[in-house]
Write an enzyme that holds these catalytic residues in place. Structure first.
Site, PDB file in Angstrom:
ATOM      1  N   TYR A 109       0.851  -1.186   0.000  1.00  0.00           N
ATOM      2  CA  TYR A 109       0.000   0.000   0.000  1.00  0.00           C
ATOM      3  C   TYR A 109       0.889   1.239   0.000  1.00  0.00           C
ATOM      4  O   TYR A 109       2.049   1.177   0.423  1.00  0.00           O
ATOM      5  CB  TYR A 109      -0.944   0.015   1.216  1.00  0.00           C
TER       6      TYR A 109
ATOM      7  N   ASP B 132      -2.276   3.740  17.417  1.00  0.00           N
ATOM      8  CA  ASP B 132      -2.121   3.246  16.044  1.00  0.00           C
ATOM      9  C   ASP B 132      -2.190   4.385  15.025  1.00  0.00           C
ATOM     10  O   ASP B 132      -2.405   4.141  13.846  1.00  0.00           O
ATOM     11  CB  ASP B 132      -3.145   2.161  15.706  1.00  0.00           C
TER      12      ASP B 132
END
Length: 302
Positions: free
Chosen positions: A53, A254
């Site tokens: 990605y 995160d």
């Protein structure tokens, strides 16, 4: 002079929340966000050719601003798969943090002892092994074991990322690792199943039988089936881990939340998830201060 490669983020990539809310929960003094990332900027720190990605850039300065806004003192920055084993963006952030951040790197078997020492000097304290097939190609286990053997004298640990369905086949390998092992996001349990069910039971057994195994009780936004704002279906799982293993749990935002496909979480809301899973001041301090300090800043830990 060769121009730096141009990077276009993936179509549909979700950028992190531009203005997260102010949390109602105030973290204890010295709290550590023990799982976050930096991406690029791609013109300076190119993304890996083998990446699966291409994210939007998320800089160290933006991470520091979020840290301060949420009421945290320190960060543990985890090398993202989009950068592969090129840890330059991570090292740049660690050096800029001037001791307020530690890192978890990705390395290959070919890394030299001098390169390992340089990472250690910059603030790296662990290596991540990624077993999520959609994010990274599998690395042979003999290579992973060789890396583990080489980093053990540095006092580093291993961070492992896997999905619950793959734990039965990985259980023996994880328990063979000769140092502390930190599991990302509770091994991504299926929260539609009972906490007492066999799937999560195997993860709890892993932690119960092997006192070198730690867990991050992070990412309700990834695990929840009901979604925001409360992520209520994740609470019983994270609360069980915090209360069963209070000295071996960590928490992190995160940020910048890579590969989120359904929604982009509000980081202030994620902080307000903490008192739902660590329900008193003692558990909150262990989760956010004592445990990450012991693992990442042992020279300062009380």
């Amino acid at each position: 002079m060769t121009a730096a490669p141009a990077f276009a983020m993936d179509k549909g990539w979700r950028i992190f929340h531009p203005s997260p809310s102010q949390p109602k929960f105030t973290p204890p003094l010295g709290a550590v966000d023990a799982h976050c990332h930096v991406f690029g900027p791609g013109h300076r720190f190119p993304y890996a050719p083998e990446r699966k990605y291409t994210p939007g850039d998320a800089s160290k300065d933006q991470l520091w601003a979020l840290r301060d806004h949420l009421g945290f003192s320190r960060n543990v920055i985890v090398q993202a798969t989009c950068h592969g084993a090129d840890n330059r963006a991570l090292v740049d952030a660690l050096i800029a943090a001037a001791g307020r951040a530690r890192g978890v790197a990705t390395v290959r078997r070919s890394i030299t002892d001098d390169e390992l020492r340089a990472l250690n000097e910059a603030g790296v304290r662990g290596v991540r092994f990624n077993f999520v097939k959609r994010l990274a190609d599998a690395t042979p286990r003999d290579e992973l074991l060789q890396i583990a053997t080489r980093i053990k004298p540095l006092g580093w640990h291993i961070v492992i990322y896997f999905e619950a369905a793959d734990l039965p086949g990985l259980f023996g390998f994880f328990t063979s690792l000769p140092m502390p092992v930190v599991v990302d996001h509770m091994g991504r349990p299926d929260v539609s199943q009972p906490v007492e069910g066999p799937g999560f039971g195997l993860f709890l057994r892993l932690m119960h039988e092997h006192p070198n195994i730690w867990s991050k009780v992070s990412c309700p936004e990834r695990l929840s089936k009901v979604g925001p704002p409360a992520y209520d279906d994740v609470i019983p799982f994270a609360k069980k881990v915090v209360e069963s293993f209070p000295d071996r749990v960590l928490w992190g935002t995160d940020w910048p939340h890579p590969n989120m496909t359904t929604h982009m979480p509000d980081d202030g809301v994620l902080v307000d998830f903490i008192p739902k899973i660590a329900v008193n001041a003692d558990l909150q301090r262990r989760l956010l201060v004592d445990n990450p300090m012991r693992l990442y800043w042992p020279e300062e830990a009380a």
